[in-house]
Design a protein around this motif. Structure first.
Motif, PDB file in Angstrom:
ATOM      1  N   VAL A  95      -7.293   8.920  19.968  1.00 21.36           N
ATOM      2  CA  VAL A  95      -7.813  10.246  19.664  1.00 21.36           C
ATOM      3  C   VAL A  95      -8.771  10.046  18.500  1.00 21.36           C
ATOM      4  O   VAL A  95      -8.351   9.728  17.388  1.00 21.36           O
ATOM      5  CB  VAL A  95      -6.678  11.228  19.298  1.00 21.36           C
ATOM      6  N   THR A  96     -10.055  10.199  18.763  1.00 19.61           N
ATOM      7  CA  THR A  96     -11.069   9.844  17.769  1.00 19.61           C
ATOM      8  C   THR A  96     -11.658  11.058  17.059  1.00 19.61           C
ATOM      9  O   THR A  96     -12.720  10.962  16.460  1.00 19.61           O
ATOM     10  CB  THR A  96     -12.210   9.044  18.420  1.00 19.61           C
ATOM     11  N   LEU A  97     -10.969  12.175  17.115  1.00 17.30           N
ATOM     12  CA  LEU A  97     -11.489  13.390  16.488  1.00 17.30           C
ATOM     13  C   LEU A  97     -11.756  13.173  15.004  1.00 17.30           C
ATOM     14  O   LEU A  97     -12.835  13.495  14.502  1.00 17.30           O
ATOM     15  CB  LEU A  97     -10.501  14.545  16.694  1.00 17.30           C
ATOM     16  N   VAL A  98     -10.811  12.595  14.289  1.00 16.82           N
ATOM     17  CA  VAL A  98     -10.979  12.377  12.843  1.00 16.82           C
ATOM     18  C   VAL A  98     -11.838  11.145  12.580  1.00 16.82           C
ATOM     19  O   VAL A  98     -12.817  11.204  11.834  1.00 16.82           O
ATOM     20  CB  VAL A  98      -9.609  12.247  12.137  1.00 16.82           C
ATOM     21  N   VAL A  99     -11.493  10.021  13.209  1.00 14.34           N
ATOM     22  CA  VAL A  99     -12.207   8.767  12.956  1.00 14.34           C
ATOM     23  C   VAL A  99     -13.665   8.870  13.395  1.00 14.34           C
ATOM     24  O   VAL A  99     -14.563   8.371  12.723  1.00 14.34           O
ATOM     25  CB  VAL A  99     -11.508   7.580  13.658  1.00 14.34           C
ATOM     26  N   GLY A 100     -13.915   9.556  14.497  1.00 16.19           N
ATOM     27  CA  GLY A 100     -15.275   9.696  15.003  1.00 16.19           C
ATOM     28  C   GLY A 100     -16.179  10.512  14.093  1.00 16.19           C
ATOM     29  O   GLY A 100     -17.391  10.332  14.095  1.00 16.19           O
ATOM     30  N   ASN A 101     -15.590  11.399  13.312  1.00 16.09           N
ATOM     31  CA  ASN A 101     -16.378  12.249  12.413  1.00 16.09           C
ATOM     32  C   ASN A 101     -16.300  11.808  10.956  1.00 16.09           C
ATOM     33  O   ASN A 101     -16.848  12.482  10.086  1.00 16.09           O
ATOM     34  CB  ASN A 101     -15.917  13.708  12.536  1.00 16.09           C
ATOM     35  N   ALA A 102     -15.618  10.711  10.691  1.00 15.69           N
ATOM     36  CA  ALA A 102     -15.453  10.233   9.308  1.00 15.69           C
ATOM     37  C   ALA A 102     -16.630   9.357   8.909  1.00 15.69           C
ATOM     38  O   ALA A 102     -17.277   8.728   9.739  1.00 15.69           O
ATOM     39  CB  ALA A 102     -14.163   9.441   9.190  1.00 15.69           C
ATOM     40  N   GLY A 103     -16.849   9.307   7.603  1.00 19.36           N
ATOM     41  CA  GLY A 103     -17.850   8.401   7.063  1.00 19.36           C
ATOM     42  C   GLY A 103     -17.341   6.969   7.130  1.00 19.36           C
ATOM     43  O   GLY A 103     -16.164   6.729   7.422  1.00 19.36           O
ATOM     44  N   PRO A 104     -18.215   5.996   6.834  1.00 23.02           N
ATOM     45  CA  PRO A 104     -17.819   4.592   6.973  1.00 23.02           C
ATOM     46  C   PRO A 104     -16.621   4.188   6.114  1.00 23.02           C
ATOM     47  O   PRO A 104     -15.751   3.448   6.578  1.00 23.02           O
ATOM     48  CB  PRO A 104     -19.065   3.818   6.551  1.00 23.02           C
ATOM     49  N   ARG A 105     -16.544   4.667   4.881  1.00 18.66           N
ATOM     50  CA  ARG A 105     -15.434   4.272   4.002  1.00 18.66           C
ATOM     51  C   ARG A 105     -14.114   4.873   4.465  1.00 18.66           C
ATOM     52  O   ARG A 105     -13.085   4.202   4.506  1.00 18.66           O
ATOM     53  CB  ARG A 105     -15.741   4.672   2.564  1.00 18.66           C
ATOM     54  N   LEU A 106     -14.145   6.165   4.842  1.00 20.93           N
ATOM     55  CA  LEU A 106     -12.930   6.812   5.331  1.00 20.93           C
ATOM     56  C   LEU A 106     -12.513   6.212   6.674  1.00 20.93           C
ATOM     57  O   LEU A 106     -11.322   5.992   6.923  1.00 20.93           O
ATOM     58  CB  LEU A 106     -13.136   8.323   5.468  1.00 20.93           C
ATOM     59  N   LYS A 107     -13.499   5.917   7.528  1.00 24.90           N
ATOM     60  CA  LYS A 107     -13.194   5.313   8.823  1.00 24.90           C
ATOM     61  C   LYS A 107     -12.503   3.964   8.627  1.00 24.90           C
ATOM     62  O   LYS A 107     -11.513   3.671   9.289  1.00 24.90           O
ATOM     63  CB  LYS A 107     -14.468   5.145   9.640  1.00 24.90           C
ATOM     64  N   LYS A 108     -13.021   3.140   7.713  1.00 22.38           N
ATOM     65  CA  LYS A 108     -12.405   1.846   7.438  1.00 22.38           C
ATOM     66  C   LYS A 108     -10.977   2.032   6.947  1.00 22.38           C
ATOM     67  O   LYS A 108     -10.050   1.342   7.401  1.00 22.38           O
ATOM     68  CB  LYS A 108     -13.231   1.076   6.407  1.00 22.38           C
TER      69      LYS A 108
END
Length: 193
Positions: A95-108
């Motif tokens: 489920v990429t709802l959060v990860v897909g909309n996160a910036g690079p640092r938050l995604k990492k």
């Protein structure tokens, strides 16, 4: 055919060796899962043929003894054996709802935390399966319906889970080192894509 690209090349040498080893185990894992599915297919086809021979021609017993039990063992092994390669290939459901909309640092950060949490959970399950399998082995447990020794199929499931745990550990390391998390060469080819 495109030349092979080492997706672990950006890792320090000791860690690169570990990650490459996990990838190789993941490929073995996928082939073992495919073999289990092939064996399961052959077993179910033999059951269908035996039933047809009995119903239409009046020959044979109409069943393959213990086919359903062995098919259950093969399905469990295929599921766990295919999981590590599937994870590395990116075939898992996310489920990429959060990860897909996160910036690079938050995604990492999210990738590291979620991979580490999955590693912990699957490791716990693996240790539980090791204990469960060992207890079955030490007690000499057999199946009630067929008398089959049950620790070998349990061991196959345990090995598959251990390889999945290692793949989650490798994913955690890759996320921390900003390496590619998925290897497209490990994906099942799909002519529709």
């Amino acid at each position: 055919m495109a030349p092979h690209v080492d997706l672990n090349a950006g890792a320090p040498s000791g860690i690169r060796w570990f990650l490459t080893g996990i990838d190789r185990l993941g490929r073995f894992d996928g082939w073992a899962g495919a073999f289990c599915l092939l064996a399961l297919t052959c077993l179910m086809l033999s059951e269908v043929i035996a039933r047809a021979a009995s119903n239409f021609f009046g020959i044979g017993p109409g069943v393959v003894p213990n086919a359903w039990e062995y098919s259950s063992y093969l399905m469990a092994a295929a599921f766990t054996f295919g999981a590590a390669m599937n994870l590395r290939g990116g075939g898992h459901i996310r489920v990429t709802l959060v990860v897909g909309n996160a910036g690079p640092r938050l995604k990492k950060f999210l990738e590291i935390v979620s991979s580490a949490a999955a590693f912990a959970a699957v490791s716990y399950l693996t240790v539980s399966m090791v204990i469960f399998t060992w207890n079955s082995f030490s007690r000499g447990q057999v199946s009630i319906s067929s008398g089959t020794i049950v620790w070998p199929p349990m061991a196959l499931v345990t090995i598959g889970m251990a390889l999945l745990a290692l793949q989650f550990l490798a994913r955690t390391i890759r996320a921390a080192l900003d390496l590619p998390l998925e290897d497209p060469s490990m994906r099942a080819s799909n002519p529709v894509e």
